[in-house]
Design an enzyme around this catalytic site. Structure first.
Site, PDB file in Angstrom:
ATOM      1  N   LYS A  71      49.681  28.535  40.926  1.00  0.00           N
ATOM      2  CA  LYS A  71      49.228  29.095  42.133  1.00  0.00           C
ATOM      3  C   LYS A  71      48.210  28.006  42.803  1.00  0.00           C
ATOM      4  CE  LYS A  71      45.176  31.662  42.382  1.00  0.00           C
ATOM      5  NZ  LYS A  71      44.309  31.605  43.492  1.00  0.00           N
TER       6      LYS A  71
ATOM      7  N   GLY B  70      46.687  37.055  36.016  1.00  0.00           N
ATOM      8  CA  GLY B  70      47.172  35.651  35.992  1.00  0.00           C
ATOM      9  C   GLY B  70      46.717  34.891  35.000  1.00  0.00           C
ATOM     10  N   HIS B  71      45.512  35.033  34.503  1.00  0.00           N
ATOM     11  CA  HIS B  71      45.174  34.261  33.539  1.00  0.00           C
ATOM     12  C   HIS B  71      45.842  34.728  32.118  1.00  0.00           C
ATOM     13  CE1 HIS B  71      41.167  34.266  35.959  1.00  0.00           C
ATOM     14  NE2 HIS B  71      41.504  33.249  35.870  1.00  0.00           N
TER      15      HIS B  71
ATOM     16  N   HIS C 219      42.105  37.961  34.719  1.00  0.00           N
ATOM     17  CA  HIS C 219      42.913  39.002  35.234  1.00  0.00           C
ATOM     18  C   HIS C 219      44.354  38.611  34.956  1.00  0.00           C
ATOM     19  CE1 HIS C 219      43.995  35.696  38.050  1.00  0.00           C
ATOM     20  NE2 HIS C 219      42.771  35.740  38.378  1.00  0.00           N
TER      21      HIS C 219
ATOM     22  N   GLY D  71      36.703  32.383  34.402  1.00  0.00           N
ATOM     23  CA  GLY D  71      36.406  33.710  33.789  1.00  0.00           C
ATOM     24  C   GLY D  71      36.734  34.839  35.012  1.00  0.00           C
TER      25      GLY D  71
ATOM     26  N   SER E 215      40.647  35.754  41.032  1.00  0.00           N
ATOM     27  CA  SER E 215      39.415  36.444  40.909  1.00  0.00           C
ATOM     28  C   SER E 215      38.525  36.944  42.292  1.00  0.00           C
ATOM     29  CB  SER E 215      38.343  35.457  40.060  1.00  0.00           C
ATOM     30  OG  SER E 215      39.300  35.075  38.835  1.00  0.00           O
TER      31      SER E 215
HETATM   32  P1  AMP Z   1      40.538  30.239  37.681  1.00  0.00           P
HETATM   33  O1  AMP Z   1      39.863  31.080  36.586  1.00  0.00           O
HETATM   34  O2  AMP Z   1      40.767  31.084  38.991  1.00  0.00           O
HETATM   35  O3  AMP Z   1      40.055  29.017  37.830  1.00  0.00           O
HETATM   36  O4  AMP Z   1      42.025  29.941  37.149  1.00  0.00           O
HETATM   37  C1  AMP Z   1      42.204  29.253  35.918  1.00  0.00           C
HETATM   38  C2  AMP Z   1      43.474  29.000  35.525  1.00  0.00           C
HETATM   39  O5  AMP Z   1      44.372  30.059  35.892  1.00  0.00           O
HETATM   40  C3  AMP Z   1      43.833  28.049  36.737  1.00  0.00           C
HETATM   41  O6  AMP Z   1      44.897  27.066  35.894  1.00  0.00           O
HETATM   42  C4  AMP Z   1      44.751  28.879  37.637  1.00  0.00           C
HETATM   43  O7  AMP Z   1      45.763  28.144  38.071  1.00  0.00           O
HETATM   44  C5  AMP Z   1      45.412  30.072  36.757  1.00  0.00           C
HETATM   45  N1  AMP Z   1      45.616  31.346  37.403  1.00  0.00           N
HETATM   46  C6  AMP Z   1      44.856  31.694  38.354  1.00  0.00           C
HETATM   47  N2  AMP Z   1      45.154  32.801  38.972  1.00  0.00           N
HETATM   48  C7  AMP Z   1      46.424  32.689  38.471  1.00  0.00           C
HETATM   49  C8  AMP Z   1      47.842  33.513  38.973  1.00  0.00           C
HETATM   50  N3  AMP Z   1      47.732  34.465  39.992  1.00  0.00           N
HETATM   51  N4  AMP Z   1      48.832  33.036  38.472  1.00  0.00           N
HETATM   52  C9  AMP Z   1      48.963  32.145  37.762  1.00  0.00           C
HETATM   53  N5  AMP Z   1      48.072  31.471  37.256  1.00  0.00           N
HETATM   54  C10 AMP Z   1      46.737  31.776  37.849  1.00  0.00           C
END
Ligand code: AMP
Length: 282
Positions: free
Chosen positions: A147, A33-34, A31, A28, A184
């Protein structure tokens, strides 16, 4: 219309009989990236499912589990705007019941280095919950960001070892216009820290330039990163290392062969915030 599910049985009912399911597992606080992962899925999957679950199993005591941003309403609007079909946002009890007695242990060779050194148990938590999400949603494709390169390699290995019928799609790191990898956790940074944080990626780029100019020795490439960050006392280095992006084995000298996928990976603390980044050298 994005539908919200908090219960395993309900999301399973919704997905029953559907083909072309894409899953984007997240914690959650969504952003850009997601967004890139979700858009990729929207382009190729008939049904796009975003899971939002802050997985307590992957946080060690003293880490930011309780502080981690929780903003489900905003995340739902975000998903609505991207035409996500379903958001699966269970609570911890729904996922683990009273206890989780079976844990998925990725190979120590992949979990003990890099982030695993300072986050013991983290990747067991990740592997266990990703296994459960894959079993619940049964997607055809699952999307993960480059990332989190160690996580990505561990999940690719897990899917292969356990014969999951899912294609793991690796998506490039999305950055802000200063080069900082979106995360995040960037929400924790003060204005002053936000000015310093882009130096993390700049340090990796400095090493990449040296690599392209012929420097193949990993220690010397890491030293370039360390030197680049040396004037920034606010940044405390956790690790910087060159590894094979698939096996995560340490690389001492990068060969020119196309089979080598040398990843330069870094983790730093900026104040109390731990930030990670990486770059592919070849
Ligand atoms: P998280 O919510 O941080 O656990 O991320 C969920 C998914 O989004 C994971 O597969 C992360 O690697 C991917 N993710 C998070 N930030 C980025 C980013 N800046 N660029 C690409 N993928 C991202």
């Amino acid at each position: 219309m994005t539908q919200l599910f908090t219960e395993i049985d309900r999301v399973r009912d919704f997905l029953h009989g559907q083909h072309g399911i894409g899953l984007i597992p997240t914690m959650g606080a969504l952003h850009q990236g997601h967004l890139s992962l979700i858009q990729r899925s929207r382009c190729q999957d008939r049904t796009v499912v975003v899971s939002i679950f802050i997985n307590p199993l992957q946080f060690s005591p003293g880490e930011d589990y309780h502080l981690y941003p929780r903003q489900l309403e905003r995340d739902l609007e975000f998903c609505q705007g991207l035409e996500v079909d379903a958001v699966f946002a269970p609570n911890a009890q729904e996922i683990f019941g009273l206890t989780q007695s079976t844990l998925v242990h990725p190979p120590a060779a992949m979990t003990e280095g890099l982030c695993g050194r300072s986050r013991s148990g983290h990747f067991v938590g990740v592997a266990t919950v990703v296994t459960k999400l894959l079993n619940i949603v049964q997607p055809n494709r699952a999307y993960f960001g480059q990332k989190d390169a160690q996580q990505l390699a561990i999940i690719q290995n897990l899917v292969k070892d356990l014969n999951f019928s899912v294609e793991v799609i690796s998506c490039p790191t999305a950055r802000d216009n200063q080069g900082l990898a979106l995360s995040s956790r960037n929400q924790y940074l003060t204005e002053a820290q936000k000015k310093i944080a882009p130096q993390i990626y700049a340090s990796l780029q400095a090493a990449q330039v040296a690599f392209k100019n012929g420097e193949k020795n990993s220690d010397r490439l890491c030293q370039i990163v360390i030197n680049h960050l040396a004037d920034l006392p606010e940044l405390a280095l956790d690790y910087v290392q060159v590894v094979d992006q698939h096996t995560l084995a340490s690389i001492e000298c990068i060969q020119d062969s196309a089979q080598d996928f040398a990843l330069l990976a870094i983790a730093v603390y900026l104040g109390k915030t731990r930030l990670i980044d990486n770059i592919l050298l070849n």
